[in-house]
Design a protein around this motif. Structure first.
Motif, PDB file in Angstrom:
ATOM      1  N   GLN A  87       0.450  -1.250   0.229  1.00 39.35           N
ATOM      2  CA  GLN A  87      -0.292  -0.350   0.639  1.00 39.35           C
ATOM      3  C   GLN A  87       0.717   1.212  -0.439  1.00 39.35           C
ATOM      4  OE1 GLN A  87      -3.496  -0.444   2.988  1.00 39.35           O
ATOM      5  NE2 GLN A  87      -2.365  -1.772   3.465  1.00 39.35           N
ATOM      6  N   GLY A  88       0.510   2.069  -0.812  1.00 41.29           N
ATOM      7  CA  GLY A  88       1.847   3.195  -0.752  1.00 41.29           C
ATOM      8  C   GLY A  88       2.102   3.221  -2.284  1.00 41.29           C
ATOM      9  N   LEU A  89       2.704   2.037  -2.741  1.00 41.94           N
ATOM     10  CA  LEU A  89       3.493   2.053  -3.408  1.00 41.94           C
ATOM     11  C   LEU A  89       2.904   1.697  -4.656  1.00 41.94           C
ATOM     12  CD1 LEU A  89       6.258  -1.182  -2.528  1.00 41.94           C
ATOM     13  CD2 LEU A  89       6.533   1.827  -2.322  1.00 41.94           C
ATOM     14  N   ARG A  90       3.453   2.674  -6.120  1.00 48.12           N
ATOM     15  CA  ARG A  90       3.170   2.979  -7.283  1.00 48.12           C
ATOM     16  C   ARG A  90       2.727   1.147  -7.692  1.00 48.12           C
ATOM     17  NH1 ARG A  90       4.206   4.252 -12.795  1.00 48.12           N
ATOM     18  NH2 ARG A  90       2.381   5.072 -13.413  1.00 48.12           N
ATOM     19  N   THR A  91       2.564   0.085  -7.771  1.00 49.64           N
ATOM     20  CA  THR A  91       2.826  -1.031  -8.291  1.00 49.64           C
ATOM     21  C   THR A  91       1.689  -1.938  -9.377  1.00 49.64           C
ATOM     22  OG1 THR A  91       2.408  -2.267  -6.560  1.00 49.64           O
ATOM     23  CG2 THR A  91       4.353  -1.995  -6.485  1.00 49.64           C
ATOM     24  N   PHE A  92       2.008  -2.563  -9.702  1.00 49.60           N
ATOM     25  CA  PHE A  92       1.194  -2.911 -10.298  1.00 49.60           C
ATOM     26  C   PHE A  92       1.214  -4.093 -10.227  1.00 49.60           C
ATOM     27  CE2 PHE A  92       1.824   1.094 -13.137  1.00 49.60           C
ATOM     28  CZ  PHE A  92       0.256   1.381 -13.768  1.00 49.60           C
ATOM     29  N   ILE A  93      -0.107  -4.662  -9.844  1.00 49.79           N
ATOM     30  CA  ILE A  93      -0.683  -6.248  -9.954  1.00 49.79           C
ATOM     31  C   ILE A  93      -2.404  -7.273 -10.005  1.00 49.79           C
ATOM     32  CG2 ILE A  93      -0.812  -7.863  -7.867  1.00 49.79           C
ATOM     33  CD1 ILE A  93       0.136  -5.923  -5.794  1.00 49.79           C
ATOM     34  N   TYR A  94      -1.977  -7.715 -11.157  1.00 47.40           N
ATOM     35  CA  TYR A  94      -3.356  -8.180 -11.746  1.00 47.40           C
ATOM     36  C   TYR A  94      -3.032  -9.656 -11.049  1.00 47.40           C
ATOM     37  CZ  TYR A  94      -2.105  -4.751 -14.680  1.00 47.40           C
ATOM     38  OH  TYR A  94      -1.998  -3.362 -15.488  1.00 47.40           O
ATOM     39  N   GLY A  95      -3.879 -10.077 -10.369  1.00 48.68           N
ATOM     40  CA  GLY A  95      -4.914 -11.081  -9.834  1.00 48.68           C
ATOM     41  C   GLY A  95      -4.771 -11.612  -7.759  1.00 48.68           C
ATOM     42  N   THR A  96      -6.139 -11.557  -8.118  1.00 50.38           N
ATOM     43  CA  THR A  96      -6.822 -11.135  -6.036  1.00 50.38           C
ATOM     44  C   THR A  96      -7.631 -11.770  -6.034  1.00 50.38           C
ATOM     45  OG1 THR A  96      -7.818  -9.120  -6.692  1.00 50.38           O
ATOM     46  CG2 THR A  96      -5.757  -9.065  -6.508  1.00 50.38           C
ATOM     47  N   LEU A  97      -7.716 -11.977  -4.661  1.00 50.63           N
ATOM     48  CA  LEU A  97      -9.015 -12.180  -4.786  1.00 50.63           C
ATOM     49  C   LEU A  97     -10.175 -12.558  -4.980  1.00 50.63           C
ATOM     50  CD1 LEU A  97      -7.870 -14.282  -0.684  1.00 50.63           C
ATOM     51  CD2 LEU A  97      -8.341 -15.099  -2.808  1.00 50.63           C
ATOM     52  N   SER A  98     -10.623 -10.717  -4.701  1.00 49.08           N
ATOM     53  CA  SER A  98     -11.815 -10.580  -5.491  1.00 49.08           C
ATOM     54  C   SER A  98     -11.546 -10.022  -6.792  1.00 49.08           C
ATOM     55  CB  SER A  98     -11.689  -8.524  -4.831  1.00 49.08           C
ATOM     56  OG  SER A  98     -10.750  -7.836  -5.180  1.00 49.08           O
ATOM     57  N   SER A  99     -10.357 -10.436  -7.448  1.00 47.69           N
ATOM     58  CA  SER A  99     -10.557 -10.409  -9.329  1.00 47.69           C
ATOM     59  C   SER A  99      -9.221 -10.737  -9.383  1.00 47.69           C
ATOM     60  CB  SER A  99     -10.084  -8.813  -9.232  1.00 47.69           C
ATOM     61  OG  SER A  99      -9.988  -8.399 -10.812  1.00 47.69           O
ATOM     62  N   PRO A 100      -9.851 -12.336  -9.277  1.00 46.71           N
ATOM     63  CA  PRO A 100      -8.613 -13.077 -10.033  1.00 46.71           C
ATOM     64  C   PRO A 100      -8.302 -13.453 -11.264  1.00 46.71           C
ATOM     65  CG  PRO A 100     -11.094 -14.398  -9.547  1.00 46.71           C
ATOM     66  CD  PRO A 100     -11.072 -13.273  -9.098  1.00 46.71           C
ATOM     67  N   VAL A 101      -7.397 -13.688 -12.041  1.00 43.82           N
ATOM     68  CA  VAL A 101      -7.391 -14.095 -13.142  1.00 43.82           C
ATOM     69  C   VAL A 101      -6.491 -15.870 -13.680  1.00 43.82           C
ATOM     70  CG1 VAL A 101      -6.206 -13.858 -15.029  1.00 43.82           C
ATOM     71  CG2 VAL A 101      -5.965 -11.956 -13.164  1.00 43.82           C
ATOM     72  N   THR A 102      -7.660 -16.063 -13.823  1.00 46.41           N
ATOM     73  CA  THR A 102      -6.965 -17.852 -13.966  1.00 46.41           C
ATOM     74  C   THR A 102      -6.317 -18.241 -15.388  1.00 46.41           C
ATOM     75  OG1 THR A 102      -9.689 -17.546 -15.880  1.00 46.41           O
ATOM     76  CG2 THR A 102      -9.860 -17.730 -12.901  1.00 46.41           C
ATOM     77  N   ALA A 103      -5.824 -19.558 -15.432  1.00 44.63           N
ATOM     78  CA  ALA A 103      -4.789 -19.601 -16.597  1.00 44.63           C
ATOM     79  C   ALA A 103      -6.156 -19.560 -17.988  1.00 44.63           C
ATOM     80  CB  ALA A 103      -5.243 -20.885 -16.775  1.00 44.63           C
ATOM     81  N   LYS A 104      -7.113 -19.261 -18.099  1.00 44.53           N
ATOM     82  CA  LYS A 104      -8.058 -19.411 -19.783  1.00 44.53           C
ATOM     83  C   LYS A 104      -8.267 -17.564 -19.872  1.00 44.53           C
ATOM     84  CE  LYS A 104     -12.814 -19.101 -17.762  1.00 44.53           C
ATOM     85  NZ  LYS A 104     -14.104 -19.496 -17.446  1.00 44.53           N
ATOM     86  N   GLU A 105      -7.161 -16.826 -19.127  1.00 45.41           N
ATOM     87  CA  GLU A 105      -7.750 -15.573 -19.359  1.00 45.41           C
ATOM     88  C   GLU A 105      -6.713 -15.387 -19.506  1.00 45.41           C
ATOM     89  OE1 GLU A 105     -11.075 -13.387 -16.711  1.00 45.41           O
ATOM     90  OE2 GLU A 105      -9.019 -14.440 -16.030  1.00 45.41           O
ATOM     91  N   ILE A 106      -5.558 -16.091 -20.207  1.00 47.27           N
ATOM     92  CA  ILE A 106      -3.895 -15.736 -20.149  1.00 47.27           C
ATOM     93  C   ILE A 106      -4.115 -14.894 -21.151  1.00 47.27           C
ATOM     94  CG2 ILE A 106      -1.712 -16.389 -20.570  1.00 47.27           C
ATOM     95  CD1 ILE A 106      -2.459 -16.333 -17.534  1.00 47.27           C
ATOM     96  N   LYS A 107      -4.256 -15.733 -22.642  1.00 48.09           N
ATOM     97  CA  LYS A 107      -4.703 -14.778 -23.804  1.00 48.09           C
ATOM     98  C   LYS A 107      -4.762 -13.587 -24.064  1.00 48.09           C
ATOM     99  CE  LYS A 107      -6.372 -15.550 -28.369  1.00 48.09           C
ATOM    100  NZ  LYS A 107      -6.896 -16.664 -29.294  1.00 48.09           N
ATOM    101  N   TYR A 108      -5.798 -13.230 -23.297  1.00 48.23           N
ATOM    102  CA  TYR A 108      -6.455 -11.461 -23.084  1.00 48.23           C
ATOM    103  C   TYR A 108      -5.373 -11.262 -22.642  1.00 48.23           C
ATOM    104  CZ  TYR A 108     -10.347 -14.357 -24.819  1.00 48.23           C
ATOM    105  OH  TYR A 108     -10.936 -15.546 -25.638  1.00 48.23           O
ATOM    106  N   LEU A 109      -5.173 -11.166 -21.434  1.00 50.12           N
ATOM    107  CA  LEU A 109      -4.234 -10.628 -20.154  1.00 50.12           C
ATOM    108  C   LEU A 109      -2.611 -10.439 -20.992  1.00 50.12           C
ATOM    109  CD1 LEU A 109      -3.264  -9.866 -17.270  1.00 50.12           C
ATOM    110  CD2 LEU A 109      -2.850 -12.083 -16.494  1.00 50.12           C
ATOM    111  N   ARG A 110      -2.123 -11.232 -21.481  1.00 54.47           N
ATOM    112  CA  ARG A 110      -0.759 -10.872 -22.932  1.00 54.47           C
ATOM    113  C   ARG A 110      -1.072 -10.280 -23.358  1.00 54.47           C
ATOM    114  NH1 ARG A 110      -0.009 -16.460 -23.361  1.00 54.47           N
ATOM    115  NH2 ARG A 110      -1.122 -16.923 -25.123  1.00 54.47           N
TER     116      ARG A 110
END
Length: 225
Positions: free
Chosen positions: A94-117
């Motif tokens: 918290q407080g850092l300018r970081t980019f984190i994708y994939g959390t419990l509230s907003s998960p990134v599943t394996a089938k979404e890798i194509k679009y995330l990439r």
């Protein structure tokens, strides 16, 4: 290059942070050093270069925080290493300018890798990417964290070909590999996954904080120099 730590090793988090920093630096040096190779173009041999794409968009900041991608789903304990780690990282940075994708509230599943990439390629050009995911392995490997200088292949444990993602990969071996990988989905202990997530998130958070601190220090030196 690969580093392995067991979750019950008291220095696992510190060791993983040091290994991660080394992997990131080596990866960056590799990408910023064009390699020549020769190939046939139909009219003879010609020389060209590789690794030119990354350098074209690189900001020049060698301490720039990497992008973090945590893959998995909270619908199965064995597949929740990624989203739990992502949520822990959100709290710890918290407080850092970081980019984190994939959390419990907003998960990134394996089938979404194509679009995330595709999204990462367009949105974070010139950024390094650390990918985190659960994996299956041999019986004696359960509890191991593996950090590697190679991309992650989500779904590989379930024999799915979904492509790769990331420059650096962190895999937590949560279950013994089986024909149906039933153990990964249903019998993995939450304590194991939670402990792994604590170590991985602590290691990544340490690297992120160090990167921000060093980047600010370098900028200050330039201004005063």
């Amino acid at each position: 290059m690969e580093y392995t730590f067991h979750i019950y090793n008291k220095i696992a988090a510190d060791g993983a942070a040091l290994a991660l920093e080394k992997l990131l630096k080596t990866d960056l040096e590799h990408k910023l050093t064009p390699r020549r190779f020769r190939k046939t173009d139909g009219a003879g041999m010609r020389s060209t270069q590789k690794n030119t794409g990354f350098g074209k968009y690189f900001s020049g900041d060698f301490e720039a925080p990497p992008i973090i991608v945590c893959i998995g789903s909270d619908l199965a304990v064995g597949d929740s290493l990624g989203p739990i780690t992502g949520s822990m990282l959100k709290y710890k940075t918290q407080g850092l300018r970081t980019f984190i994708y994939g959390t419990l509230s907003s998960p990134v599943t394996a089938k979404e890798i194509k679009y995330l990439r595709a999204f990462l390629k367009e949105t974070h050009k010139g950024s390094q990417i650390i990918a985190v995911d659960a994996a299956v392995g041999a019986e004696g490997d359960v509890g191991l964290l593996k950090l590697s200088d190679s991309p992650l292949f989500p779904g590989a444990g379930a024999n799915k070909r979904l492509g790769s993602i990331g420059d650096i990969s962190i895999m937590g071996i949560v279950s013994e590999k089986s024909l149906a990988n039933y153990g990964l989905l249903n019998t993995t202990r939450l304590n194991l996954v939670y402990t792994m997530s604590e170590i991985v998130s602590e290691a990544i958070a340490t690297v992120l904080y160090n990167r921000v601190k060093n980047s600010l220090s370098t900028a200050s030196q330039r201004e005063n120099g």
